[in-house]
Motif scaffolding. Structure first.
Motif, short mmCIF file in Angstrom:
data_model
loop_
_atom_site.label_atom_id
_atom_site.label_comp_id
_atom_site.label_asym_id
_atom_site.label_seq_id
_atom_site.Cartn_x
_atom_site.Cartn_y
_atom_site.Cartn_z
N PHE A 116 7.37 -5.92 5.45
CA PHE A 116 6.96 -4.92 4.91
C PHE A 116 7.44 -4.85 3.53
CE2 PHE A 116 6.87 -3.69 9.32
CZ PHE A 116 5.65 -3.99 9.70
N THR A 117 6.86 -4.21 2.60
CA THR A 117 6.92 -4.22 1.13
C THR A 117 8.48 -3.27 0.92
OG1 THR A 117 6.04 -2.25 0.68
CG2 THR A 117 4.60 -4.41 0.13
N ILE A 118 8.77 -2.38 1.79
CA ILE A 118 10.06 -1.54 1.62
C ILE A 118 11.21 -2.24 2.15
CG2 ILE A 118 8.81 0.47 1.85
CD1 ILE A 118 9.52 0.69 4.82
N LYS A 145 3.35 -0.97 4.24
CA LYS A 145 2.36 -1.94 3.80
C LYS A 145 3.10 -3.08 4.01
CE LYS A 145 -0.16 -3.08 -0.37
NZ LYS A 145 -0.49 -2.30 -1.68
N THR A 146 2.45 -4.19 4.42
CA THR A 146 2.77 -5.58 4.62
C THR A 146 3.03 -6.37 3.26
OG1 THR A 146 0.58 -6.50 5.07
CG2 THR A 146 1.88 -5.86 6.73
N VAL A 147 3.93 -7.17 3.14
CA VAL A 147 3.97 -8.22 2.04
C VAL A 147 2.85 -9.28 2.24
CG1 VAL A 147 5.33 -10.15 1.02
CG2 VAL A 147 6.73 -7.93 2.01
N GLY A 148 1.91 -9.11 1.23
CA GLY A 148 0.73 -9.84 1.32
C GLY A 148 -0.36 -9.53 2.38
N SER A 149 -1.08 -10.34 3.01
CA SER A 149 -2.10 -10.08 3.67
C SER A 149 -1.49 -9.59 5.09
CB SER A 149 -2.88 -11.58 3.91
OG SER A 149 -3.75 -11.32 5.14
N LEU A 162 4.20 -3.32 16.10
CA LEU A 162 5.15 -2.52 16.54
C LEU A 162 6.16 -1.96 15.77
CD1 LEU A 162 5.78 -3.52 20.43
CD2 LEU A 162 4.65 -1.65 19.48
N ARG A 163 6.53 -2.99 14.84
CA ARG A 163 7.57 -2.41 13.71
C ARG A 163 7.09 -1.55 12.74
NH1 ARG A 163 12.37 -5.10 12.50
NH2 ARG A 163 11.83 -5.35 10.46
N ALA A 164 5.71 -1.87 12.42
CA ALA A 164 5.08 -1.02 11.61
C ALA A 164 4.98 0.45 11.94
CB ALA A 164 3.70 -1.35 11.34
N VAL A 165 4.77 0.74 13.38
CA VAL A 165 4.65 2.08 14.26
C VAL A 165 6.06 2.57 13.99
CG1 VAL A 165 4.14 3.00 16.23
CG2 VAL A 165 2.84 1.12 15.59
N THR A 179 -3.27 -2.38 6.54
CA THR A 179 -2.02 -2.79 7.22
C THR A 179 -2.41 -2.20 8.74
OG1 THR A 179 -0.57 -2.67 5.73
CG2 THR A 179 0.27 -2.47 7.85
N PHE A 180 -2.96 -0.93 8.62
CA PHE A 180 -3.17 -0.22 10.03
C PHE A 180 -4.35 -0.82 10.82
CE2 PHE A 180 -5.46 2.84 12.88
CZ PHE A 180 -4.66 3.49 13.55
N ASN A 181 -5.38 -1.24 10.07
CA ASN A 181 -6.58 -1.85 10.68
C ASN A 181 -6.26 -3.23 11.09
OD1 ASN A 181 -8.09 0.45 10.27
ND2 ASN A 181 -9.01 -0.46 8.17
N ALA A 182 -5.56 -4.04 10.35
CA ALA A 182 -5.12 -5.33 10.96
C ALA A 182 -4.38 -5.17 12.34
CB ALA A 182 -4.39 -5.96 9.68
N GLY A 183 -3.24 -4.32 12.15
CA GLY A 183 -2.58 -4.09 13.41
C GLY A 183 -3.39 -3.89 14.53
N LYS A 184 -4.50 -2.87 14.52
CA LYS A 184 -5.15 -2.33 15.50
C LYS A 184 -6.16 -3.63 15.92
CE LYS A 184 -8.88 0.91 16.51
NZ LYS A 184 -9.75 2.34 16.13
#
Length: 453
Positions: A116-118, A145-149, A162-165, A179-184
């Motif tokens: 993730f960017t952060i 937000k992910t780094v890149g795609s 899971l790390r995003a959550v 990022t959410f939609n791709a994770g889902k």
């Protein structure tokens, strides 16, 4: 911008730079510092190869457990520092590991592979902040937000979903839409991750300030039905009981948020009513009853935590709280309360009381927890007065009884059990001489066991 860096970390950077290499604090430490938090640990990225790091820090007795992946640990008095060579990676084929890892001389290569960017920022006093993916802006906007795609990033390692959550829950951030939609979309692939890795992220979510937020995100991303299908059964479940204003799922989340961040307590809060969907019966008036849901819940809890490969100790501590959470309806005498403390343990009794307070508060806005507060007060008095609640608290032991003439065996345990019952009723009896007198008066002075009752 200037970032305050602990002396021992700055020393590590200085030594690398003095030897002609680049060195930066990277990853989560920069994120935490920018959020005015104290980092748990510090990672340094460098263009020095692992062998060069080992040579430079020879006097520090470096640990090379991660050398294959470019990581050398440099122990110092104030804390260990992980030094990792810049890397770039090949295609991920198994949703966890890249086909190949190459060491790089470019910090941007290294930051580009991060999740993730952060977490994709670097800093040194010499260079300042390096932020190629605008992680600082995302921190300010409270965005994950992910780094890149995101599709590509999650396919590299499905645990990143899971790390995003988890980061969203811990930091109170929102997950960026793409990022959410791709994770889902890719959430079904989480089933390919080991239970241990899932467990570690899930437990971190539970220990966050507002864990219900993470549970709701897991539900929305269609992850909950994969990692915890038992909890899905509570969603939309009408308890059909006037003492419960909320549907079961929201009651559970309320309890979860209202207990302290102790792992077995948070788990018990999440699972305390998980047996209800399987035990509901309706009386003639259509009111729901849930006989033995606490015991059924204990079994379900055991199965879940075994699936998560949790430790035996954690499983046992969690189950006890789930099974005992309904005893707040019991009217304990002081002796009964001592038995309860002994059964639950001195350490866990307050976790149980906290669970019961949250359970009642989240059931009905008019419900009172006065009886739990009074019970808690009595428990504290018992413990502060160091009253006997178990055989080991008695001022007499098996050795003393043997010296009195009793033979080894069941009789010793029977006498100690008897004495504990008496001491629970009369704490002032818990003195060795008084206990000996009680034994003589009850069991007689004879040495021959066959003459004893």
């Amino acid at each position: 911008m200037k970032i305050n860096i602990p002396d021992y970390v700055q020393l590590t950077i200085d030594i690398l730079e003095e030897n002609g290499f680049e060195a930066y604090i990277v990853g989560g430490a920069i994120r935490d510092i920018l959020l005015n938090k104290t980092p748990m640990d510090f990672d340094i990225g460098t263009n020095a190869l692992p062998e060069e790091v080992e040579k430079i820090f020879y006097n520090f007795k470096p640990i090379s457990v991660g050398k294959k992946f470019g990581t050398i640990v440099v122990p110092q008095k104030k804390g260990n520092v992980e030094i990792t060579t810049f890397r770039n990676e090949g295609v991920y084929k198994d949703g966890r590991r890249p086909e190949w890892v190459n060491f790089s001389s470019n910090i941007i290569d290294d930051l580009s592979r991060r999740d993730f960017t952060i977490n994709a920022m670097a800093y040194s006093k010499k260079t300042g902040l390096i932020d190629p993916f605008n992680g600082k802006v995302d921190l300010e906007n409270k965005t994950i937000k992910t780094v890149g795609s995101p599709e590509k990033r999650f396919k590299e390692d499905y645990l990143r979903i899971l790390r995003a959550v988890r980061f969203s829950t811990e930091l109170g951030f929102n997950i960026e839409e793409n990022t959410f939609n791709a994770g889902k979309k890719q959430s079904k692939n989480i089933s390919n991750i080991s239970q241990e890795r899932i467990r570690d992220e899930f437990f971190k979510i539970l220990l966050s300030e507002t864990p219900s937020k993470g549970i709701k995100i897991l539900e929305k991303m269609e992850i909950l039905n994969i990692i915890l299908p038992e909890l899905v059964e509570t969603i939309g479940f009408d308890q059909k009981n006037p003492h419960h204003e909320k549907e079961l799922y929201f009651h559970t989340l309320c309890v979860l948020d209202n207990v302290p961040p102790i792992l077995n307590l948070r788990l018990a809060a999440l699972f305390h009513d998980i047996g209800k969907p399987y035990t509901q019966t309706l009386d003639n008036e259509g009111i729901g009853h849930y006989y033995n849901h606490d015991k059924i819940g204990g079994e379900i809890t055991k199965n879940i935590l075994k699936r998560f490969k949790a430790s035996k100790d954690l499983i046992e501590k969690t189950i006890v709280l789930v099974v005992e959470h309904m005893n707040h309806h019991n009217n304990f005498s002081e002796k009964g309360l001592k038995r309860l403390i002994n059964k639950i343990s001195k350490e866990e009794i307050f976790n149980l009381l906290n669970l019961q307070k949250a359970d009642i508060k989240c059931s009905n806005k008019n419900a009172s927890i006065d009886h739990i507060i009074e019970r808690e007060k009595k428990v504290r008095e018992i413990l502060e007065n160091k009253e006997a609640i178990s055989i080991k608290d008695l001022d007499i032991n098996g050795k003393d009884l043997i010296e009195m003439g009793f033979g080894e065996g069941k009789i010793i345990g029977d006498i100690l059990d008897y004495l504990l019952e008496k001491v629970m009723e009369e704490p002032e009896l818990n003195e060795k001489e008084k206990l000996k007198e009680k034994v003589e008066a009850t069991f007689g002075p004879l040495k021959d066991l066959k003459d004893r009752p």
